[in-house]
Design a protein around this motif. Structure first.
Motif, PDB file in Angstrom:
ATOM      1  N   LEU A 193       0.825  -1.202   0.000  1.00 19.73           N
ATOM      2  CA  LEU A 193       0.000   0.000   0.000  1.00 19.73           C
ATOM      3  C   LEU A 193       0.864   1.259   0.000  1.00 19.73           C
ATOM      4  N   ILE A 194       1.898   1.287   0.810  1.00 22.66           N
ATOM      5  CA  ILE A 194       2.795   2.445   0.844  1.00 22.66           C
ATOM      6  C   ILE A 194       3.430   2.653  -0.528  1.00 22.66           C
ATOM      7  N   GLY A 195       3.872   1.582  -1.145  1.00 22.12           N
ATOM      8  CA  GLY A 195       4.459   1.684  -2.481  1.00 22.12           C
ATOM      9  C   GLY A 195       3.463   2.198  -3.502  1.00 22.12           C
ATOM     10  N   GLU A 196       2.231   1.729  -3.408  1.00 19.18           N
ATOM     11  CA  GLU A 196       1.188   2.172  -4.336  1.00 19.18           C
ATOM     12  C   GLU A 196       0.883   3.656  -4.148  1.00 19.18           C
ATOM     13  N   VAL A 197       0.820   4.099  -2.904  1.00 19.72           N
ATOM     14  CA  VAL A 197       0.565   5.518  -2.625  1.00 19.72           C
ATOM     15  C   VAL A 197       1.703   6.379  -3.170  1.00 19.72           C
ATOM     16  N   ILE A 198       2.939   5.953  -2.969  1.00 17.38           N
ATOM     17  CA  ILE A 198       4.094   6.703  -3.484  1.00 17.38           C
ATOM     18  C   ILE A 198       4.066   6.754  -5.004  1.00 17.38           C
ATOM     19  N   ALA A 199       3.795   5.614  -5.638  1.00 15.58           N
ATOM     20  CA  ALA A 199       3.782   5.565  -7.104  1.00 15.58           C
ATOM     21  C   ALA A 199       2.714   6.479  -7.684  1.00 15.58           C
ATOM     22  N   ARG A 200       1.554   6.487  -7.073  1.00 14.73           N
ATOM     23  CA  ARG A 200       0.463   7.329  -7.586  1.00 14.73           C
ATOM     24  C   ARG A 200       0.665   8.796  -7.245  1.00 14.73           C
ATOM     25  N   ALA A 201       1.151   9.083  -6.043  1.00 13.12           N
ATOM     26  CA  ALA A 201       1.342  10.483  -5.633  1.00 13.12           C
ATOM     27  C   ALA A 201       2.414  11.172  -6.460  1.00 13.12           C
ATOM     28  N   LEU A 202       3.469  10.436  -6.797  1.00 15.95           N
ATOM     29  CA  LEU A 202       4.567  11.019  -7.559  1.00 15.95           C
ATOM     30  C   LEU A 202       4.470  10.715  -9.049  1.00 15.95           C
ATOM     31  N   ALA A 203       3.416  10.040  -9.462  1.00 17.18           N
ATOM     32  CA  ALA A 203       3.195   9.655 -10.862  1.00 17.18           C
ATOM     33  C   ALA A 203       4.424   8.948 -11.437  1.00 17.18           C
ATOM     34  N   LEU A 204       4.928   7.985 -10.692  1.00 17.75           N
ATOM     35  CA  LEU A 204       6.107   7.232 -11.110  1.00 17.75           C
ATOM     36  C   LEU A 204       5.717   6.127 -12.094  1.00 17.75           C
ATOM     37  N   PRO A 205       6.596   5.808 -13.038  1.00 16.94           N
ATOM     38  CA  PRO A 205       6.289   4.722 -13.978  1.00 16.94           C
ATOM     39  C   PRO A 205       6.556   3.333 -13.388  1.00 16.94           C
ATOM     40  N   ILE A 206       6.965   3.276 -12.136  1.00 14.93           N
ATOM     41  CA  ILE A 206       7.264   2.007 -11.473  1.00 14.93           C
ATOM     42  C   ILE A 206       6.012   1.547 -10.725  1.00 14.93           C
ATOM     43  N   PRO A 207       5.646   0.267 -10.828  1.00 12.45           N
ATOM     44  CA  PRO A 207       4.462  -0.215 -10.106  1.00 12.45           C
ATOM     45  C   PRO A 207       4.628  -0.077  -8.589  1.00 12.45           C
ATOM     46  N   GLY A 208       3.540   0.247  -7.928  1.00  6.05           N
ATOM     47  CA  GLY A 208       3.553   0.415  -6.483  1.00  6.05           C
ATOM     48  C   GLY A 208       4.066  -0.794  -5.722  1.00  6.05           C
ATOM     49  N   PRO A 209       3.663  -2.012  -6.085  1.00 10.89           N
ATOM     50  CA  PRO A 209       4.181  -3.172  -5.355  1.00 10.89           C
ATOM     51  C   PRO A 209       5.701  -3.318  -5.452  1.00 10.89           C
TER      52      PRO A 209
END
Length: 123
Positions: free
Chosen positions: A13-29
């Motif tokens: 969940l933390i990874g997913e939140v970071i990925a979406r908040a920063l619009a990163l191309p890396i999957p949250g998991p």
């Protein structure tokens, strides 16, 4: 087991939140897995409960591929239309993984063969 599963899902969940908040191309998991790895390094390794739970998950890993198989059936037309870039990506990533593994193995073998200060080879 519940605590270990909660920990794994929390890092996902933390990874997913970071990925979406920063619009990163890396999957949250993937980000969550990296953060979990760092946390385990700082802690000195996984607890016995986490080790047991992750071992159980790995024993049943084939069940986790059911959604992927369903996606292949569902998007079969798109896969057929884009077979060339998918094949190139699969072959390229496989070759890259084999090359990196060989380089790491070679480096570790050289490190093992270098003599210590006392003149002995490493075990």
């Amino acid at each position: 087991m519940l605590g270990a599963l909660t920990l794994l899902l929390l890092f996902q969940l933390i990874g997913e939140v970071i990925a979406r908040a920063l619009a990163l191309p890396i999957p949250g998991p993937v980000i969550g897995m990296g953060l979990l790895f760092l946390a385990l390094l700082l802690r000195g390794g996984p607890s016995e409960e986490l080790r047991t739970t992750s071992g159980t998950l790995l024993m049943h890993l084939s069940l986790l591929f059911v959604p992927a198989g369903t996606g292949i059936v569902l998007y079969g037309d798109r896969l057929a239309a884009e077979w060339l870039p998918l094949t190139a990506a699969l072959l390229g990533s496989t070759a890259l993984a084999i090359a990196v593994t060989a380089l790491v193995l070679r480096a570790l073998m050289r490190r093992r063969e270098t003599p210590r200060a006392g003149g002995e080879a490493r075990p």
